[in-house]
Design an enzyme around this catalytic site. Structure first.
Site, PDB file in Angstrom:
ATOM      1  N   GLY A   1       0.968  -1.598   0.265  1.00  0.00           N
ATOM      2  CA  GLY A   1      -0.031  -0.063   0.273  1.00  0.00           C
ATOM      3  C   GLY A   1       0.512   1.323  -0.043  1.00  0.00           C
ATOM      4  O   GLY A   1       1.943   1.306  -0.861  1.00  0.00           O
TER       5      GLY A   1
ATOM      6  N   HIS B   1       2.062   4.371  -5.228  1.00  0.00           N
ATOM      7  CA  HIS B   1       2.680   5.234  -6.196  1.00  0.00           C
ATOM      8  C   HIS B   1       2.221   4.793  -7.445  1.00  0.00           C
ATOM      9  O   HIS B   1       1.950   3.802  -7.700  1.00  0.00           O
ATOM     10  CB  HIS B   1       3.995   6.545  -5.329  1.00  0.00           C
ATOM     11  CG  HIS B   1       4.507   4.511  -5.359  1.00  0.00           C
ATOM     12  ND1 HIS B   1       5.243   3.928  -6.327  1.00  0.00           N
ATOM     13  CD2 HIS B   1       5.190   4.949  -3.696  1.00  0.00           C
ATOM     14  CE1 HIS B   1       5.666   3.201  -5.723  1.00  0.00           C
ATOM     15  NE2 HIS B   1       6.623   3.194  -4.077  1.00  0.00           N
TER      16      HIS B   1
ATOM     17  N   HIS C   1       4.001   1.543  -8.462  1.00  0.00           N
ATOM     18  CA  HIS C   1       3.198   0.693  -7.495  1.00  0.00           C
ATOM     19  C   HIS C   1       1.950   0.133  -9.330  1.00  0.00           C
ATOM     20  O   HIS C   1       1.592  -0.848  -9.557  1.00  0.00           O
ATOM     21  CB  HIS C   1       2.352   0.696  -6.772  1.00  0.00           C
ATOM     22  CG  HIS C   1       2.844   0.721  -5.519  1.00  0.00           C
ATOM     23  ND1 HIS C   1       3.389   1.287  -4.812  1.00  0.00           N
ATOM     24  CD2 HIS C   1       3.409  -0.727  -4.641  1.00  0.00           C
ATOM     25  CE1 HIS C   1       3.657   1.327  -3.595  1.00  0.00           C
ATOM     26  NE2 HIS C   1       4.211   0.215  -3.158  1.00  0.00           N
TER      27      HIS C   1
ATOM     28  N   GLN D   1      11.787  -4.060 -10.281  1.00  0.00           N
ATOM     29  CA  GLN D   1      13.170  -3.591  -9.949  1.00  0.00           C
ATOM     30  C   GLN D   1      13.493  -2.773  -8.927  1.00  0.00           C
ATOM     31  O   GLN D   1      14.628  -3.300  -8.348  1.00  0.00           O
ATOM     32  CB  GLN D   1      13.989  -3.555 -11.448  1.00  0.00           C
ATOM     33  CG  GLN D   1      15.310  -2.943 -11.650  1.00  0.00           C
ATOM     34  CD  GLN D   1      15.755  -4.573 -11.396  1.00  0.00           C
ATOM     35  OE1 GLN D   1      15.592  -5.913 -11.629  1.00  0.00           O
ATOM     36  NE2 GLN D   1      16.929  -5.145 -10.993  1.00  0.00           N
ATOM     37  N   LYS D   2      12.974  -2.378  -8.431  1.00  0.00           N
ATOM     38  CA  LYS D   2      13.381  -1.442  -7.998  1.00  0.00           C
ATOM     39  C   LYS D   2      13.923  -2.043  -6.108  1.00  0.00           C
ATOM     40  O   LYS D   2      14.649  -1.237  -5.381  1.00  0.00           O
ATOM     41  CB  LYS D   2      12.378  -0.099  -7.091  1.00  0.00           C
ATOM     42  CG  LYS D   2      12.399   0.384  -5.631  1.00  0.00           C
ATOM     43  CD  LYS D   2      12.569   1.210  -5.664  1.00  0.00           C
ATOM     44  CE  LYS D   2      12.805   1.924  -4.016  1.00  0.00           C
ATOM     45  NZ  LYS D   2      12.845   1.106  -3.173  1.00  0.00           N
TER      46      LYS D   2
ATOM     47  N   VAL E   1      10.465   2.638 -11.255  1.00  0.00           N
ATOM     48  CA  VAL E   1       9.687   4.509 -12.104  1.00  0.00           C
ATOM     49  C   VAL E   1      10.400   4.893 -10.775  1.00  0.00           C
ATOM     50  O   VAL E   1      10.106   5.092  -9.725  1.00  0.00           O
ATOM     51  CB  VAL E   1       8.253   3.967 -11.706  1.00  0.00           C
ATOM     52  CG1 VAL E   1       7.178   5.377 -11.909  1.00  0.00           C
ATOM     53  CG2 VAL E   1       7.626   3.383 -12.701  1.00  0.00           C
TER      54      VAL E   1
ATOM     55  N   SER F   1       6.908   3.768  -0.551  1.00  0.00           N
ATOM     56  CA  SER F   1       6.430   4.559  -0.020  1.00  0.00           C
ATOM     57  C   SER F   1       7.103   5.200   1.180  1.00  0.00           C
ATOM     58  O   SER F   1       6.243   6.094   1.867  1.00  0.00           O
ATOM     59  CB  SER F   1       5.627   3.585   0.822  1.00  0.00           C
ATOM     60  OG  SER F   1       5.167   2.619  -0.814  1.00  0.00           O
ATOM     61  N   ARG F   2       8.386   4.684   1.647  1.00  0.00           N
ATOM     62  CA  ARG F   2       9.098   5.132   2.169  1.00  0.00           C
ATOM     63  C   ARG F   2       9.899   6.788   2.393  1.00  0.00           C
ATOM     64  O   ARG F   2       9.826   7.342   3.110  1.00  0.00           O
ATOM     65  CB  ARG F   2      10.298   4.122   2.904  1.00  0.00           C
ATOM     66  CG  ARG F   2       9.819   3.307   3.509  1.00  0.00           C
ATOM     67  CD  ARG F   2      10.898   2.018   4.183  1.00  0.00           C
ATOM     68  NE  ARG F   2      10.654   1.363   5.322  1.00  0.00           N
ATOM     69  CZ  ARG F   2      10.352   0.257   4.669  1.00  0.00           C
ATOM     70  NH1 ARG F   2      10.598  -0.282   3.362  1.00  0.00           N
ATOM     71  NH2 ARG F   2       9.878  -1.062   5.698  1.00  0.00           N
TER      72      ARG F   2
HETATM   73  P1  AMP Z   1       6.339  -2.376  -1.752  1.00  0.00           P
HETATM   74  O1  AMP Z   1       4.503  -1.844  -1.717  1.00  0.00           O
HETATM   75  O2  AMP Z   1       7.039  -1.122  -1.956  1.00  0.00           O
HETATM   76  O3  AMP Z   1       6.301  -3.846  -1.357  1.00  0.00           O
HETATM   77  O4  AMP Z   1       5.905  -2.624  -3.168  1.00  0.00           O
HETATM   78  C1  AMP Z   1       5.312  -3.630  -3.743  1.00  0.00           C
HETATM   79  C2  AMP Z   1       5.790  -4.005  -5.821  1.00  0.00           C
HETATM   80  O5  AMP Z   1       6.330  -2.678  -6.068  1.00  0.00           O
HETATM   81  C3  AMP Z   1       6.577  -4.481  -4.961  1.00  0.00           C
HETATM   82  O6  AMP Z   1       7.706  -5.266  -5.964  1.00  0.00           O
HETATM   83  C4  AMP Z   1       8.068  -2.976  -5.676  1.00  0.00           C
HETATM   84  O7  AMP Z   1       9.298  -3.576  -6.500  1.00  0.00           O
HETATM   85  C5  AMP Z   1       7.525  -2.470  -6.792  1.00  0.00           C
HETATM   86  N1  AMP Z   1       8.162  -1.011  -6.693  1.00  0.00           N
HETATM   87  C6  AMP Z   1       8.193  -0.315  -5.900  1.00  0.00           C
HETATM   88  N2  AMP Z   1       8.283   0.913  -6.066  1.00  0.00           N
HETATM   89  C7  AMP Z   1       8.831   0.730  -7.030  1.00  0.00           C
HETATM   90  C8  AMP Z   1       9.092   1.810  -8.710  1.00  0.00           C
HETATM   91  N3  AMP Z   1       9.866   3.131  -7.829  1.00  0.00           N
HETATM   92  N4  AMP Z   1       8.950   1.976  -9.955  1.00  0.00           N
HETATM   93  C9  AMP Z   1       8.177   0.068 -10.126  1.00  0.00           C
HETATM   94  N5  AMP Z   1       8.595  -0.779  -9.033  1.00  0.00           N
HETATM   95  C10 AMP Z   1       7.968  -0.168  -7.447  1.00  0.00           C
END
Ligand code: AMP
Length: 286
Positions: free
Chosen positions: A31, A34, A37, A147-148, A175, A185-186
Protein backbone atom coordinates in the site's frame (compact mmCIF):
# COMPACT_ATOMS: atom_id res chain seq x y z
CA UNK A 1 -13.18 -2.87 -8.37
CA UNK A 2 -14.27 -5.13 -5.53
CA UNK A 3 -12.60 -4.85 -2.14
CA UNK A 4 -12.21 -8.24 -0.49
CA UNK A 5 -10.96 -8.86 3.04
CA UNK A 6 -11.36 -12.61 3.44
CA UNK A 7 -9.33 -15.37 1.81
CA UNK A 8 -12.41 -17.54 1.27
CA UNK A 9 -14.31 -14.71 -0.42
CA UNK A 10 -11.44 -13.95 -2.80
CA UNK A 11 -11.04 -17.62 -3.73
CA UNK A 12 -14.76 -17.86 -4.42
CA UNK A 13 -14.78 -14.70 -6.55
CA UNK A 14 -11.87 -15.95 -8.66
CA UNK A 15 -13.23 -19.46 -9.13
CA UNK A 16 -15.54 -18.75 -12.02
CA UNK A 17 -13.17 -16.56 -14.12
CA UNK A 18 -10.47 -19.20 -13.58
CA UNK A 19 -12.81 -21.99 -14.76
CA UNK A 20 -13.62 -19.89 -17.83
CA UNK A 21 -9.90 -19.88 -18.63
CA UNK A 22 -9.45 -16.17 -17.95
CA UNK A 23 -5.91 -15.09 -17.08
CA UNK A 24 -5.33 -13.70 -13.61
CA UNK A 25 -2.54 -11.20 -13.03
CA UNK A 26 -1.44 -10.36 -9.50
CA UNK A 27 0.38 -7.39 -7.94
CA UNK A 28 1.30 -7.78 -4.26
CA UNK A 29 1.96 -4.50 -2.41
CA UNK A 30 2.09 -3.00 1.06
CA UNK A 31 0.00 0.00 0.00
CA UNK A 32 0.81 3.74 0.24
CA UNK A 33 0.56 3.41 -3.52
CA UNK A 34 2.51 5.54 -5.98
CA UNK A 35 3.22 5.52 -9.71
CA UNK A 36 5.79 2.73 -9.25
CA UNK A 37 3.08 0.40 -7.96
CA UNK A 38 0.68 1.63 -10.65
CA UNK A 39 3.14 0.76 -13.40
CA UNK A 40 2.92 -2.88 -12.28
CA UNK A 41 -0.88 -2.73 -12.12
CA UNK A 42 -1.11 -1.23 -15.61
CA UNK A 43 1.22 -3.86 -17.02
CA UNK A 44 -0.90 -6.57 -15.35
CA UNK A 45 -4.04 -5.02 -16.82
CA UNK A 46 -2.55 -5.06 -20.30
CA UNK A 47 -1.51 -8.71 -20.08
CA UNK A 48 -4.41 -10.34 -18.18
CA UNK A 49 -8.19 -10.59 -18.09
CA UNK A 50 -8.47 -10.12 -14.34
CA UNK A 51 -6.13 -8.13 -12.11
CA UNK A 52 -5.83 -8.68 -8.37
CA UNK A 53 -3.87 -6.21 -6.23
CA UNK A 54 -3.15 -6.98 -2.59
CA UNK A 55 -2.38 -4.46 0.11
CA UNK A 56 -0.95 -6.10 3.18
CA UNK A 57 1.66 -4.60 5.48
CA UNK A 58 3.29 -7.89 6.32
CA UNK A 59 4.53 -7.95 9.93
CA UNK A 60 6.86 -10.93 9.41
CA UNK A 61 9.13 -8.99 7.06
CA UNK A 62 9.80 -6.20 9.57
CA UNK A 63 12.50 -6.48 12.23
CA UNK A 64 11.69 -5.61 15.85
CA UNK A 65 13.20 -2.11 15.50
CA UNK A 66 11.81 -1.39 12.05
CA UNK A 67 8.85 0.73 10.97
CA UNK A 68 5.96 -1.79 10.95
CA UNK A 69 3.81 0.33 13.27
CA UNK A 70 4.55 3.59 11.49
CA UNK A 71 4.50 2.25 7.92
CA UNK A 72 2.16 4.57 5.94
CA UNK A 73 -1.37 3.15 5.64
CA UNK A 74 -4.15 4.95 3.77
CA UNK A 75 -6.66 2.52 2.30
CA UNK A 76 -9.08 5.26 1.26
CA UNK A 77 -6.44 7.02 -0.84
CA UNK A 78 -5.10 3.72 -2.24
CA UNK A 79 -8.63 2.67 -3.25
CA UNK A 80 -9.06 5.93 -5.18
CA UNK A 81 -5.69 5.50 -6.90
CA UNK A 82 -6.57 1.96 -8.00
CA UNK A 83 -10.09 2.65 -9.22
CA UNK A 84 -10.52 1.44 -12.80
CA UNK A 85 -7.09 -0.21 -12.85
CA UNK A 86 -7.82 -3.50 -11.11
CA UNK A 87 -10.72 -5.91 -10.56
CA UNK A 88 -10.10 -7.09 -7.02
CA UNK A 89 -8.32 -5.34 -4.18
CA UNK A 90 -7.42 -7.88 -1.50
CA UNK A 91 -6.88 -6.29 1.92
CA UNK A 92 -6.64 -9.05 4.53
CA UNK A 93 -5.87 -8.20 8.12
CA UNK A 94 -2.98 -9.78 10.01
CA UNK A 95 -5.17 -12.42 11.70
CA UNK A 96 -6.58 -13.47 8.33
CA UNK A 97 -3.08 -14.05 6.93
CA UNK A 98 -1.49 -15.43 10.09
CA UNK A 99 -3.98 -17.44 12.10
CA UNK A 100 -3.07 -18.22 15.67
CA UNK A 101 -0.44 -20.92 15.83
CA UNK A 102 1.00 -20.11 12.39
CA UNK A 103 4.40 -21.83 12.11
CA UNK A 104 5.44 -22.63 8.53
CA UNK A 105 7.97 -20.42 6.80
CA UNK A 106 9.75 -20.32 3.44
CA UNK A 107 13.52 -20.27 4.09
CA UNK A 108 15.39 -18.63 1.25
CA UNK A 109 18.94 -19.60 2.24
CA UNK A 110 22.05 -17.56 1.45
CA UNK A 111 20.35 -15.19 -1.01
CA UNK A 112 18.39 -13.76 1.91
CA UNK A 113 21.49 -13.13 4.00
CA UNK A 114 23.35 -10.95 1.48
CA UNK A 115 22.97 -7.22 0.86
CA UNK A 116 19.77 -6.03 2.61
CA UNK A 117 19.59 -9.36 4.47
CA UNK A 118 22.76 -8.50 6.41
CA UNK A 119 21.02 -5.81 8.42
CA UNK A 120 17.43 -7.00 7.96
CA UNK A 121 17.61 -10.46 9.55
CA UNK A 122 14.68 -12.64 8.57
CA UNK A 123 13.28 -10.01 6.21
CA UNK A 124 13.39 -12.16 3.07
CA UNK A 125 11.98 -15.20 4.88
CA UNK A 126 9.03 -12.97 5.76
CA UNK A 127 8.74 -11.74 2.18
CA UNK A 128 8.97 -15.20 0.62
CA UNK A 129 6.49 -16.64 3.11
CA UNK A 130 3.85 -13.99 2.50
CA UNK A 131 4.31 -14.07 -1.29
CA UNK A 132 3.99 -17.89 -1.28
CA UNK A 133 0.80 -17.57 0.78
CA UNK A 134 -0.60 -14.86 -1.50
CA UNK A 135 0.22 -16.94 -4.58
CA UNK A 136 -1.65 -19.91 -3.15
CA UNK A 137 -4.64 -17.71 -2.29
CA UNK A 138 -4.84 -15.85 -5.62
CA UNK A 139 -3.45 -18.62 -7.88
CA UNK A 140 -2.43 -16.14 -10.57
CA UNK A 141 -0.86 -17.08 -13.89
CA UNK A 142 1.44 -14.09 -13.66
CA UNK A 143 2.70 -11.86 -10.84
CA UNK A 144 4.40 -8.49 -11.18
CA UNK A 145 7.29 -7.14 -9.12
CA UNK A 146 9.48 -4.05 -9.31
CA UNK A 147 13.18 -3.91 -10.18
CA UNK A 148 13.39 -1.27 -7.43
CA UNK A 149 13.55 -4.22 -4.98
CA UNK A 150 16.05 -6.18 -7.05
CA UNK A 151 17.10 -8.64 -4.34
CA UNK A 152 13.46 -9.39 -3.56
CA UNK A 153 12.74 -10.05 -7.24
CA UNK A 154 15.68 -12.49 -7.49
CA UNK A 155 14.57 -14.29 -4.32
CA UNK A 156 10.95 -14.62 -5.47
CA UNK A 157 12.07 -15.98 -8.84
CA UNK A 158 14.27 -18.53 -7.06
CA UNK A 159 11.43 -19.52 -4.72
CA UNK A 160 9.06 -20.03 -7.65
CA UNK A 161 11.62 -22.24 -9.39
CA UNK A 162 12.67 -24.20 -6.30
CA UNK A 163 9.10 -24.87 -5.12
CA UNK A 164 7.68 -25.48 -8.63
CA UNK A 165 5.09 -22.77 -8.13
CA UNK A 166 3.22 -22.37 -11.44
CA UNK A 167 3.36 -18.56 -11.47
CA UNK A 168 5.26 -16.54 -14.06
CA UNK A 169 7.04 -13.59 -12.44
CA UNK A 170 7.63 -10.40 -14.37
CA UNK A 171 10.03 -7.73 -13.13
CA UNK A 172 9.10 -4.19 -14.20
CA UNK A 173 11.47 -1.19 -14.44
CA UNK A 174 11.94 1.23 -11.56
CA UNK A 175 9.72 4.31 -11.78
CA UNK A 176 11.49 7.49 -10.68
CA UNK A 177 10.61 11.02 -9.64
CA UNK A 178 11.64 13.83 -12.03
CA UNK A 179 15.01 14.25 -10.28
CA UNK A 180 15.70 10.49 -10.44
CA UNK A 181 14.78 9.43 -6.90
CA UNK A 182 13.20 5.97 -7.07
CA UNK A 183 9.56 6.17 -5.99
CA UNK A 184 9.01 4.50 -2.64
CA UNK A 185 6.35 4.55 0.05
CA UNK A 186 9.13 5.37 2.51
CA UNK A 187 10.01 8.62 0.69
CA UNK A 188 7.11 10.10 2.68
CA UNK A 189 9.32 9.92 5.79
CA UNK A 190 11.85 12.38 4.30
CA UNK A 191 11.90 16.02 5.42
CA UNK A 192 12.13 18.65 2.69
CA UNK A 193 15.90 18.88 3.02
CA UNK A 194 16.35 15.11 3.16
CA UNK A 195 14.17 14.75 0.08
CA UNK A 196 16.58 17.04 -1.79
CA UNK A 197 19.56 15.07 -0.45
CA UNK A 198 17.99 11.71 -1.37
CA UNK A 199 18.72 12.30 -5.04
CA UNK A 200 22.33 11.41 -4.18
CA UNK A 201 21.45 7.71 -4.64
CA UNK A 202 20.47 8.17 -8.28
CA UNK A 203 23.38 10.53 -8.92
CA UNK A 204 25.74 7.89 -7.52
CA UNK A 205 24.26 5.18 -9.77
CA UNK A 206 24.67 7.42 -12.82
CA UNK A 207 28.24 8.33 -11.93
CA UNK A 208 29.06 4.61 -11.68
CA UNK A 209 27.89 4.11 -15.26
CA UNK A 210 30.06 7.08 -16.31
CA UNK A 211 33.07 5.44 -14.65
CA UNK A 212 32.36 2.20 -16.54
CA UNK A 213 31.99 4.22 -19.76
CA UNK A 214 35.39 5.77 -19.13
CA UNK A 215 36.95 2.31 -18.90
CA UNK A 216 37.00 1.61 -15.15
CA UNK A 217 36.32 -2.08 -14.56
CA UNK A 218 37.36 -2.73 -10.93
CA UNK A 219 34.31 -2.89 -8.69
CA UNK A 220 36.33 -1.85 -5.62
CA UNK A 221 37.40 1.37 -7.32
CA UNK A 222 33.83 2.25 -8.35
CA UNK A 223 32.49 1.43 -4.88
CA UNK A 224 35.14 3.63 -3.26
CA UNK A 225 34.35 6.60 -5.54
CA UNK A 226 30.62 6.18 -4.87
CA UNK A 227 31.16 5.90 -1.14
CA UNK A 228 33.12 9.18 -1.12
CA UNK A 229 30.50 10.84 -3.31
CA UNK A 230 27.54 9.79 -1.15
CA UNK A 231 29.18 10.62 2.17
CA UNK A 232 29.75 14.19 0.99
CA UNK A 233 26.01 14.57 1.58
CA UNK A 234 25.91 15.15 5.32
CA UNK A 235 22.51 13.55 5.95
CA UNK A 236 23.45 10.36 4.02
CA UNK A 237 25.06 7.28 5.55
CA UNK A 238 26.04 4.35 3.34
CA UNK A 239 24.88 0.91 4.53
CA UNK A 240 26.25 -0.94 1.53
CA UNK A 241 27.30 -0.49 -2.06
CA UNK A 242 27.67 -3.72 -4.01
CA UNK A 243 28.32 -4.83 -7.57
CA UNK A 244 26.94 -8.30 -8.21
CA UNK A 245 25.80 -10.76 -10.84
CA UNK A 246 22.17 -9.89 -11.55
CA UNK A 247 20.90 -13.49 -11.35
CA UNK A 248 22.96 -15.04 -8.55
CA UNK A 249 23.72 -11.84 -6.58
CA UNK A 250 27.29 -13.06 -6.17
CA UNK A 251 29.97 -10.36 -5.90
CA UNK A 252 31.74 -9.31 -9.10
CA UNK A 253 35.33 -8.13 -8.62
CA UNK A 254 35.42 -6.87 -12.18
CA UNK A 255 32.79 -5.63 -14.56
CA UNK A 256 33.14 -7.71 -17.68
CA UNK A 257 29.49 -7.95 -18.65
CA UNK A 258 26.18 -6.60 -17.35
CA UNK A 259 26.44 -6.08 -13.60
CA UNK A 260 23.94 -5.07 -10.96
CA UNK A 261 24.96 -2.14 -8.76
CA UNK A 262 22.95 -1.87 -5.55
CA UNK A 263 22.91 0.79 -2.86
CA UNK A 264 21.37 1.03 0.59
CA UNK A 265 21.73 4.50 2.08
CA UNK A 266 20.12 6.03 5.13
CA UNK A 267 19.13 9.65 4.59
CA UNK A 268 18.33 11.24 7.93
CA UNK A 269 16.57 8.31 9.56
CA UNK A 270 15.08 6.86 6.39
CA UNK A 271 16.67 3.82 4.81
CA UNK A 272 16.50 3.97 1.02
CA UNK A 273 17.55 1.42 -1.58
CA UNK A 274 18.15 1.72 -5.29
CA UNK A 275 19.95 -0.14 -8.05
CA UNK A 276 20.96 0.02 -11.67
CA UNK A 277 22.30 -2.36 -14.28
CA UNK A 278 25.79 -1.28 -15.32
CA UNK A 279 26.44 -1.96 -18.98
CA UNK A 280 29.60 -2.09 -21.00
CA UNK A 281 29.02 -0.17 -24.18
CA UNK A 282 30.09 -2.03 -27.27
CA UNK A 283 32.17 0.38 -29.35
CA UNK A 284 31.12 0.85 -32.97
CA UNK A 285 33.24 0.30 -36.09
CA UNK A 286 36.47 2.25 -36.19
P1 AMP B 1 5.92 -2.43 -1.72
O1 AMP B 1 4.54 -1.88 -1.55
O2 AMP B 1 6.99 -1.44 -1.40
O3 AMP B 1 6.09 -3.77 -1.05
O4 AMP B 1 6.09 -2.70 -3.27
C1 AMP B 1 5.21 -3.52 -3.98
C2 AMP B 1 5.78 -3.79 -5.35
O5 AMP B 1 5.97 -2.56 -6.04
C3 AMP B 1 7.16 -4.47 -5.27
O6 AMP B 1 7.25 -5.46 -6.28
C4 AMP B 1 8.11 -3.33 -5.53
O7 AMP B 1 9.34 -3.73 -6.09
C5 AMP B 1 7.30 -2.50 -6.53
N1 AMP B 1 7.78 -1.11 -6.53
C6 AMP B 1 7.97 -0.30 -5.46
N2 AMP B 1 8.48 0.89 -5.85
C7 AMP B 1 8.63 0.82 -7.19
C8 AMP B 1 9.12 1.72 -8.19
N3 AMP B 1 9.57 2.94 -7.89
N4 AMP B 1 9.11 1.32 -9.47
C9 AMP B 1 8.67 0.08 -9.81
N5 AMP B 1 8.19 -0.82 -8.93
C10 AMP B 1 8.18 -0.45 -7.63
Amino acid sequence: MKIVKKIGALRKALESPRCQGRCIGFVPTMGALHCGHLSLVHRAKKENDIVVVSIFVNPTQFGPHEDFVHYPRNLKKDTKILKGSCDYLFVPDVREMYAQGFRTRVEVGGLGELLCGRTRKGHFTGVATVVAKLFSIVLPQTAYFGQKDAQQAVIIKKMVTDLNIPVKTIVCPTVREKDGLAMSSRNAYLSEGERRDAVVLFQALKSAQRLVDSGVRESARIISVLNDFITRTVSARVEYIAIVDEASLSTLEKIERRALLLLAVTVGKTRLIDNMILKIKVSGNR
